[in-house]
Design a protein around this motif. Structure first.
Motif, mmCIF file in Angstrom:
data_model
loop_
_atom_site.group_PDB
_atom_site.id
_atom_site.type_symbol
_atom_site.label_atom_id
_atom_site.label_comp_id
_atom_site.label_asym_id
_atom_site.label_seq_id
_atom_site.Cartn_x
_atom_site.Cartn_y
_atom_site.Cartn_z
ATOM 1 N N UNK A 257 25.783 -22.839 -89.294
ATOM 2 C CA UNK A 257 25.924 -23.378 -87.945
ATOM 3 C C UNK A 257 25.060 -22.555 -87.002
ATOM 4 N N UNK A 258 24.307 -23.235 -86.155
ATOM 5 C CA UNK A 258 23.398 -22.582 -85.235
ATOM 6 C C UNK A 258 23.833 -22.896 -83.807
ATOM 7 N N UNK A 259 23.798 -21.892 -82.971
ATOM 8 C CA UNK A 259 24.098 -22.082 -81.540
ATOM 9 C C UNK A 259 22.830 -22.526 -80.852
ATOM 10 N N UNK A 260 22.864 -23.761 -80.352
ATOM 11 C CA UNK A 260 21.661 -24.387 -79.787
ATOM 12 C C UNK A 260 22.093 -25.245 -78.596
ATOM 13 N N UNK A 261 21.496 -24.987 -77.430
ATOM 14 C CA UNK A 261 21.836 -25.724 -76.204
ATOM 15 C C UNK A 261 23.332 -25.635 -75.914
ATOM 16 N N UNK A 262 23.896 -24.415 -76.095
ATOM 17 C CA UNK A 262 25.298 -24.114 -75.757
ATOM 18 C C UNK A 262 26.296 -24.881 -76.608
ATOM 19 N N UNK A 263 25.916 -25.316 -77.801
ATOM 20 C CA UNK A 263 26.831 -25.955 -78.743
ATOM 21 C C UNK A 263 26.454 -25.525 -80.154
ATOM 22 N N UNK A 264 27.432 -25.667 -81.079
ATOM 23 C CA UNK A 264 27.180 -25.361 -82.488
ATOM 24 C C UNK A 264 26.757 -26.640 -83.208
ATOM 25 N N UNK A 265 25.697 -26.530 -84.017
ATOM 26 C CA UNK A 265 25.219 -27.646 -84.828
ATOM 27 C C UNK A 265 25.024 -27.139 -86.260
ATOM 28 N N UNK A 266 25.470 -27.952 -87.215
ATOM 29 C CA UNK A 266 25.307 -27.558 -88.622
ATOM 30 C C UNK A 266 23.888 -27.865 -89.080
ATOM 31 N N UNK A 267 23.328 -26.959 -89.859
ATOM 32 C CA UNK A 267 21.930 -27.055 -90.290
ATOM 33 C C UNK A 267 21.840 -28.004 -91.477
#
Length: 936
Positions: A257-267
């Motif tokens: 999971x990456x923190x991107x644009x103030x949210x977590x997104x799974x890679x």
């Protein structure tokens, strides 16, 4: 004419001298990007410093010469400044701008305050609310002061806006160096500079290969880019040495999971320049976006994320544990978890597991896909077999599909008829769609992956013993006894129509990626048996707050035995579980809950039992034989839905009994089924699913619907909830339930089609005895139409109510109505209830009404004459009359509508007269208990 000199140097840029105001030079060269400034002695080209001479110089010189001016050009590109000197001057210029803009902002603020103070001083002369005294000697001065107040206030607002503008410019100039030297922005800048340098080097290599002399201009530009790239790379290395994190491909593994644009997104994937992250626009923004959230139709929606915009990383296992607790980690916790589980270790473990797994090799003779091509309104279509490279397979020739006689593929490649033919061709060749969808369009055709149909070999369901449970709980023990059922990905072969996936043209493209670590159960896209996916949020909620089991009473703790000295032994104090241990337990519970979600598997047909609460009781044998014949040839195309019963170790049908019966008739030994675990603990849910799946079918009788609705009502569902569940109106559900008041003979007549549903509902309002008498009249054919029968039943019900209010019972006579001329027809209906005075009034009114009705004979003669008249003659005769033919047509239409209303009223009157003339009224006091009529 003027003598103009245009000089270009790297330090000063391009400057035009020799021009004076009003000589027309500026009007000529301003179209070539020349500008004037009080800080530059002459006209200049903006942005020309530290750059090569622009082609605009020659264009401006040609325009000036054409106007009669003498032009001299001097170019000096051989003495460039270093990039470090250029950057130092830019920083100094930014500092000067900040000081200059701050001074302007201060002056504008002071001017705004002064204007506001002047307006306030003038306004103090006026008393609060003092109006202008018209005609008074002060009127002129008051109006002048009001104008001055307005002017000062307006100027104050304008100066305040100017002060705000210059303040923003000041902050931008002060932050110039910080933004310019930011490592992440520098990395993006380096990407562009590197691309420009590689393009120039390719051009130089091509020139050298052709034997030409390299351009000096290109060589200078290559040296400048090389110097600039070295400068920015040194800046990035310095930032990394000072502790700034620069993210790259080595810092991530698929599933993180990456923190991107103030949210977590799974890679989804790790690329050299970007990350492909899970993306679903319908859920964004969301605190945590998982692969399950982004999966639709077997595909994972993905979006690119630049490494320079990554904030931090969190491993998949740690994130799942936090989600199980209903939490979202911050940067500190995510960094600690990332240090414990680095991406390199995760990649190495996966590579080792992949290396240990034997590589599967496919047979090149087996086609991997098909392409379907058809034109609009074409009578033929082409199906091409494809190999693994999406090229036509050489061992399988194309197949030509022909539309049914007299039809065409009116919807091109999206035609339902064409889709059905494609499925049949694949089935005949032993293949089925892979379930990954179709891509393409009418121009290039639709392409989709296919797989061989699995061999029909009976599979034994693996029975696993229940594991020992540490906590004695009835609910947990019951769930532990269920066998582990593995989810198998099966093709969605039951889709009849081809569908086009236009994700390639959308903003958020759908990436054809299969995710190994996604454990979401397979969902079916059929209209009759919707799947029941379990989302991550639902599982987390279920684990975090389990529902208490009301039936399972807590067990009493055993009494402690005393020791030899008479003292009770010391109690063992349980050690408090650590946070990490609780997270591991929660993660295990989440995995167990997902494993017990809806799964698809193959089940022996002899282990499937019929649902005793199945709403449908009758099945058309002819249609069952047709379905059995189709399943014998093509196999089962659509899974059934079952529930696993722990007590019997068998499966019970929820949806698909018709397919189950046809499969048994076809001789199939096993069936594909969607197994729902845990649903059998709630009979209301099972009954609701079975009813919703069957209601609305053509071959389901109204009585079967009524019984199903009644069962739901007995299961504590309200009428409104039932209506919403089956997609009907509450009135529809209520009318169907009313049909259960029909007697057995009436129900049989309804199921055989002798009574319509509407007429049966009117009959159900009568008591049982009158229902039987009505059926006898209906069987003798005493009603000329259904409307007349409905009117008769409605009148009988009204008469029942009226007699009940008077304390009597109303019973229909079993004999036919008396023929014309009988004395009973001359008697007044209900005469026993009418006083003598009322009888005389009714007789007088009857005489008047019959005389009016007798006049209808003249109207009938006129209408008969019009009906038999010649249309051409009527057109000639009525052409000169007021309104013409249209006016007379309107009058006839009005008469027709009135006649229809009168017919309806007379039909009701006829029913009432027949009811009262042929009915029998009984006094309840004279009726014994043994002969008491049935209640309504």
């Amino acid at each position: 004419m003027a003598n103009i000199e245009i000089k270009h140097t790297r330090t000063e840029g391009t400057i035009l001298t020799g021009s004076t105001k009003g000589d027309g030079v500026y009007e000529i060269v301003k179209h070539h990007n020349f500008r004037s400034s009080r800080h530059v002695s002459g006209l200049y080209i903006r942005g020309s410093r530290d750059k090569e001479a622009s082609w605009r110089i020659n264009a401006a010189a040609a325009a000036l010469r054409e106007a009669g001016h003498t032009v001299t050009i001097e170019i000096d590109d051989e003495d460039p400044r270093t990039f470090a000197e250029i950057e130092a001057e830019r920083r100094e210029s930014a500092e000067e701008r900040a000081d200059r803009f701050a001074d302007r902002a201060g002056r504008a603020t002071a001017s705004a305050d002064a204007r506001r103070e002047a307006a306030d001083q003038i306004s103090k002369r006026f008393e609060f609310g003092q109006p202008i005294l018209v005609g008074h000697h002060s009127e002129r001065r008051a109006r002048r002061d009001a104008d001055r107040i307005d002017t000062n206030m307006r100027r104050s607002f304008e100066e305040r806006d100017r002060a705000s503008y210059w303040s923003d410019r000041t902050r931008a100039a002060e932050n110039y160096e910080q933004h310019r030297n930011d490592p992440h922005r520098t990395l993006r800048r380096l990407k562009k500079l590197g691309a420009d340098l590689r393009a120039l080097e390719r051009d130089r290599a091509e020139v050298v290969e052709r034997g030409w002399e390299p351009s000096e201009r290109r060589e200078r530009r290559i040296r400048e880019l090389t110097e600039e790239i070295a400068h920015w790379e040194a800046l990035v290395e310095k930032a990394v040495a000072e502790g700034v994190k620069v993210w790259g491909p080595g810092d991530f593994a698929p599933g993180d999971f990456v923190r991107y644009l103030n949210s977590y997104y799974q890679v989804v994937r790790v690329n050299p320049a970007t990350l492909s992250i899970a993306w679903n626009l319908r859920y964004a923004p969301k605190p945590v976006m998982t692969l399950e959230d982004a999966t639709e139709g077997g595909r994972v929606g993905a979006h690119t994320a630049d490494y320079t915009q990554v904030q931090w990383r969190c491993p998949e296992e740690a994130m799942n544990a936090w989600l199980a607790d209903g939490k979202v980690p911050g940067k500190k916790l995510a960094d600690e978890a990332s240090d414990k589980a680095p991406a390199a270790a995760i990649r190495d473990a996966r590579a080792a597991a992949k290396k240990a797994t034997p590589k599967k090799r496919t047979d090149p003779k087996i086609p991997k896909g098909v392409r379907v091509e058809a034109r609009w309104r074409a009578p033929e279509a082409t199906l091409t077999w494809l190999n693994g490279r999406n090229q036509p397979h050489r061992d399988h020739p194309p197949v030509t599909l022909t539309a049914a006689e007299g039809t065409t593929y009116t919807e091109s490649v999206w035609s339902q008829q064409l889709g059905t033919q494609v499925i049949q061709v694949l089935a005949e060749a032993g293949y089925m769609p892979a379930g990954t969808g179709w891509r393409g369009g009418p121009a290039d055709g639709l392409s989709g992956a296919i797989v061989p149909v699995p061999k029909e070999e009976p599979k034994a369901v693996a029975e696993q013993p229940a594991p020992e449970l540490a906590i004695e709980d009835e609910t947990t023990a019951t769930r532990a006894e269920e066998p582990a059922i593995e989810a198998e990905e099966m093709a969605d072969a039951e889709k009849g129509a081809l569908t086009c996936n236009s994700s390639g043209t959308t903003r958020n493209r759908m990436v054809n990626t299969r995710v190994d670590h996604s454990d979401q159960p397979l969902t079916l896209s059929t209209s009759q048996e919707p799947a029941m996916p379990v989302t991550t949020t639902e599982v987390a909620t279920e684990v975090a707050a389990p529902a208490p089991d009301k039936e399972a009473a807590p067990k009493r703790a055993p009494r402690a035995k005393k020791t030899a000295d008479g003292k009770a032994p010391a109690k063992k104090v349980a050690e408090p579980a650590k946070v990490s241990k609780r997270r591991e337990v929660a993660a295990d519970q989440v995995a167990e809950a997902k494993a017990k979600a809806a799964t698809q598997k193959t089940i022996p047909i002899d282990r499937i039992d019929r649902d005793p609460t199945q709403p449908r009781e009758h099945f058309d044998q002819a249609k069952l034989d047709e379905l059995a014949k189709s399943m014998r040839k093509l196999g089962q195309l659509q899974p059934i839905t079952v529930v696993y019963i722990t007590a019997t170790k068998r499966y019970r049908l929820i949806m698909g009994e018709r397919r189950w019966r046809a499969a048994k008739a076809a001789g199939l030994t096993e069936m594909t089924a969607l197994v729902l675990h845990g649903v059998h603990n709630d009979p209301r849910t099972t009954l609701a699913m079975a009813t919703a799946e069957n209601v609305g079918r053509v071959d389901m009788t109204p009585v079967e619907e009524a019984k199903a609705f009644k069962r739901l009502e007995g299961a504590k569902f309200s009428i409104d909830e039932i209506a919403e569940m089956v997609g009907k109106s509450p009135a529809y559900v209520g009318w169907r339930i009313d049909l259960l008041r029909l007697c057995d003979s009436a129900r049989e007549a309804l199921e055989k089609g002798h009574l319509t549903v509407g007429l049966a509902w009117y009959v159900s309002l009568l008591n049982t005895g009158n229902q039987m008498r009505f059926l006898a009249r209906h069987a003798r054919g005493e009603f000329r139409s259904t409307r007349e029968a409905e009117a008769f039943a409605q009148a009988a019900r009204d008469e029942e109510k009226r007699q009940e209010e008077q304390g009597s019972f109303f019973v229909l006579a079993e004999e036919s109505p008396a023929p014309p001329g009988d004395d009973r027809q001359e008697a007044l209906p209900g005469s026993l209830d009418v006083p003598e005075g009322e009888r005389e009034r009714i007789a007088a009114e009857r005489s008047k009404l019959t005389k009016k009705i007798d006049k209808l004979g003249d109207l009938g003669a006129i209408l008969s004459e019009l009906a038999t008249a010649n249309p051409e003659e009527l057109a000639l005769l009525l052409a000169g009359t007021p309104g013409g033919v249209p006016g007379h047509m309107l009058r006839i239409e009005h008469l027709r509508e009135v006649a229809l209303r009168a017919t309806k009223t007379l039909r009701q009157a006829q029913a009432i007269a027949a009811i009262r003339a042929d009915g029998i009224r009984l006094n309840p006091e004279a009726v014994t208990e043994a002969t008491e009529p049935e209640a309504v």
